[in-house]
Design an enzyme around this catalytic site. Sequence first.
Site, PDB file in Angstrom:
ATOM      1  N   THR A 105       8.848  50.641   7.128  1.00  0.00           N
ATOM      2  CA  THR A 105       9.431  50.769   8.474  1.00  0.00           C
ATOM      3  C   THR A 105      10.872  51.260   8.375  1.00  0.00           C
ATOM      4  O   THR A 105      11.663  50.739   7.584  1.00  0.00           O
ATOM      5  CB  THR A 105       9.378  49.403   9.196  1.00  0.00           C
ATOM      6  OG1 THR A 105       8.014  48.989   9.219  1.00  0.00           O
ATOM      7  CG2 THR A 105       9.917  49.503  10.607  1.00  0.00           C
TER       8      THR A 105
ATOM      9  N   GLN B 162      29.670  63.111  -2.572  1.00  0.00           N
ATOM     10  CA  GLN B 162      31.106  63.097  -2.254  1.00  0.00           C
ATOM     11  C   GLN B 162      31.527  64.316  -1.430  1.00  0.00           C
ATOM     12  O   GLN B 162      32.702  64.428  -1.066  1.00  0.00           O
ATOM     13  CB  GLN B 162      31.932  63.039  -3.551  1.00  0.00           C
ATOM     14  CG  GLN B 162      31.732  61.764  -4.354  1.00  0.00           C
ATOM     15  CD  GLN B 162      32.301  60.514  -3.669  1.00  0.00           C
ATOM     16  OE1 GLN B 162      33.035  60.610  -2.667  1.00  0.00           O
ATOM     17  NE2 GLN B 162      31.968  59.347  -4.188  1.00  0.00           N
TER      18      GLN B 162
ATOM     19  N   HIS C 238      27.195  56.010   3.534  1.00  0.00           N
ATOM     20  CA  HIS C 238      28.411  55.186   3.439  1.00  0.00           C
ATOM     21  C   HIS C 238      29.604  55.903   2.817  1.00  0.00           C
ATOM     22  O   HIS C 238      30.669  55.318   2.659  1.00  0.00           O
ATOM     23  CB  HIS C 238      28.118  53.847   2.723  1.00  0.00           C
ATOM     24  CG  HIS C 238      27.964  53.919   1.235  1.00  0.00           C
ATOM     25  ND1 HIS C 238      28.984  53.602   0.366  1.00  0.00           N
ATOM     26  CD2 HIS C 238      26.912  54.245   0.456  1.00  0.00           C
ATOM     27  CE1 HIS C 238      28.556  53.717  -0.890  1.00  0.00           C
ATOM     28  NE2 HIS C 238      27.298  54.110  -0.859  1.00  0.00           N
TER      29      HIS C 238
ATOM     30  N   ASN D 239      32.652  62.214  -8.515  1.00  0.00           N
ATOM     31  CA  ASN D 239      33.155  61.043  -7.801  1.00  0.00           C
ATOM     32  C   ASN D 239      34.361  60.376  -8.461  1.00  0.00           C
ATOM     33  O   ASN D 239      35.127  59.694  -7.804  1.00  0.00           O
ATOM     34  CB  ASN D 239      32.039  60.008  -7.630  1.00  0.00           C
ATOM     35  CG  ASN D 239      31.310  59.723  -8.914  1.00  0.00           C
ATOM     36  OD1 ASN D 239      30.641  60.602  -9.464  1.00  0.00           O
ATOM     37  ND2 ASN D 239      31.448  58.516  -9.430  1.00  0.00           N
TER      38      ASN D 239
ATOM     39  N   ALA E 295      21.989  57.628  -1.882  1.00  0.00           N
ATOM     40  CA  ALA E 295      21.947  58.769  -2.801  1.00  0.00           C
ATOM     41  C   ALA E 295      21.259  58.400  -4.119  1.00  0.00           C
ATOM     42  O   ALA E 295      20.632  59.244  -4.752  1.00  0.00           O
ATOM     43  CB  ALA E 295      23.356  59.276  -3.071  1.00  0.00           C
TER      44      ALA E 295
ATOM     45  N   CYS F 104      31.328  52.015  -9.710  1.00  0.00           N
ATOM     46  CA  CYS F 104      30.142  51.635 -10.469  1.00  0.00           C
ATOM     47  C   CYS F 104      30.478  51.267 -11.903  1.00  0.00           C
ATOM     48  O   CYS F 104      29.666  50.728 -12.616  1.00  0.00           O
ATOM     49  CB  CYS F 104      29.142  52.790 -10.482  1.00  0.00           C
ATOM     50  SG  CYS F 104      28.959  53.552  -8.888  1.00  0.00           S
TER      51      CYS F 104
ATOM     52  N   SER G 253      24.704  60.417   0.995  1.00  0.00           N
ATOM     53  CA  SER G 253      24.675  59.019   1.407  1.00  0.00           C
ATOM     54  C   SER G 253      25.550  58.781   2.630  1.00  0.00           C
ATOM     55  O   SER G 253      26.635  59.358   2.745  1.00  0.00           O
ATOM     56  CB  SER G 253      25.192  58.179   0.238  1.00  0.00           C
ATOM     57  OG  SER G 253      25.017  56.822   0.487  1.00  0.00           O
TER      58      SER G 253
HETATM   59  N1  PMP Z   1      26.286  59.859  -6.361  1.00  0.00           N
HETATM   60  C1  PMP Z   1      27.619  59.841  -6.242  1.00  0.00           C
HETATM   61  C2  PMP Z   1      28.391  61.070  -6.632  1.00  0.00           C
HETATM   62  C3  PMP Z   1      28.273  58.719  -5.750  1.00  0.00           C
HETATM   63  O1  PMP Z   1      29.602  58.720  -5.634  1.00  0.00           O
HETATM   64  C4  PMP Z   1      27.503  57.588  -5.393  1.00  0.00           C
HETATM   65  C5  PMP Z   1      28.169  56.335  -4.868  1.00  0.00           C
HETATM   66  N2  PMP Z   1      29.071  55.751  -5.779  1.00  0.00           N
HETATM   67  C6  PMP Z   1      26.114  57.654  -5.536  1.00  0.00           C
HETATM   68  C7  PMP Z   1      25.538  58.809  -6.016  1.00  0.00           C
HETATM   69  C8  PMP Z   1      25.235  56.509  -5.162  1.00  0.00           C
HETATM   70  O2  PMP Z   1      25.137  56.457  -3.766  1.00  0.00           O
HETATM   71  P1  PMP Z   1      24.450  55.223  -3.022  1.00  0.00           P
HETATM   72  O3  PMP Z   1      25.462  54.124  -3.077  1.00  0.00           O
HETATM   73  O4  PMP Z   1      24.204  55.716  -1.637  1.00  0.00           O
HETATM   74  O5  PMP Z   1      23.190  54.907  -3.729  1.00  0.00           O
END
Ligand code: PMP
Length: 379
Positions: free
Chosen positions: A241, A184, A204, A156, A76, A327, A202
């Site tokens: 790739t 989210q 994950h 988030n 993301a 983060c 994203s």
């Molecule tokens: N946007 C939000 C709202 C998120 O929670 C996160 C992940 N903490 C990200 C962006 C970043 O995503 P990615 O780890 O896939 O770069």
Amino acid sequence: MRNERGQIYLDYNATTPVDSRVVDTMQTYWSENFGNPSSDLHSWGWNANFAVQDSRKKIAALLKCGASEIYFASGATEANNWVFHSLLQNKILSEVHIIASSVEHDSVRNTLLHWQKQGVQVDFVRVNSEGLLDLQDLKSKIRTNTRLISVIFGQNEIGTLQNISEISRFARERDILFHSDATQVVGKMEFDISDFDFLSFSSHKLYGPKGIGALYAHAKTTSLLPMILGGQQESGLRSGTEPVPQIVGFGKACELCAQELPSENSRLALLGKLLRKALLDKIPDLKLNGSLENRLPTNLHLTLPKIQRDVFLKKLSGLGISSSSACHSSSGISSTLSALGFSAEAAERSFRLSWGRFTDEGQILEAAEILANAWKASV
Ligand code: PMP
């Protein structure tokens, strides 16, 4: 989800475990179907290319958009960067105005602060005490050269969901592009894709592997420009790739979300109610943050009454939760909590709990017990 020490994982907003069905699906794409999707003279390449396009269709099916509107990115963060890069490339920077909310993830906020230093006009719109966007403030910030409004869908940290349809309508009425960071939300809630010109998300966060995500770009309203140059992958818009195993895992994860979302949603919301009630019963003067009505079904953000933080954290060793967003965990108060008016001291007493597919009632009740006991020991 517990680890081998029995600790309970309640940090799904930071990242989700990869579903074992996703892992199984990815397996063959490491050393058996290892081809390069661009190799068009043999079956290794054809198989890899088929897998990439098939995953794109599965992701599009979850969003209910066209497969050609999905562009793979590393996550993301890249997808968010890509939107601003596309908008600003070949423009006189000082002539472009962009508006975002004051509760954006760093991948939007810091990217915009970077562009602001390069001369782009950027404004951040106020939120109220629940984290909901102040539409009057948004209105007052519109200029004749406003080209894009970017508002995070599900926050988030504090879990607040914005009134996206209303903000989208507001942007559309003024011919302004609308982007949302829906990292989210995708895979966790139903929404109407026609509200957006751009949407970032994203893998994950929805039980897929890390290192892969996507940008939805509405075919009719947007023109995406490359941020990474080179070959012709992703229609020449994102060269390199393709990471086929990750893309296959992302596709499978989206397929599972689409299948399970309706039943999972109510289960996860019930877990949230249970957790909220258990904590409010056990901890007098507990403060819940963010909107209680408009919120992610899988997030609780709380501020404890006075604690000795180090004692509390020691007693919390049975739980995997977050002190803010992952983060920010080493850099103090986040811009989101600042925007909500938190003092540094209140932020220190604030925690995020987030749950998901592998959380059950037993884990939720035990987590509430651990948290309440840790609080009692630390007052
Ligand atoms: N946007 C939000 C709202 C998120 O929670 C996160 C992940 N903490 C990200 C962006 C970043 O995503 P990615 O780890 O896939 O770069």
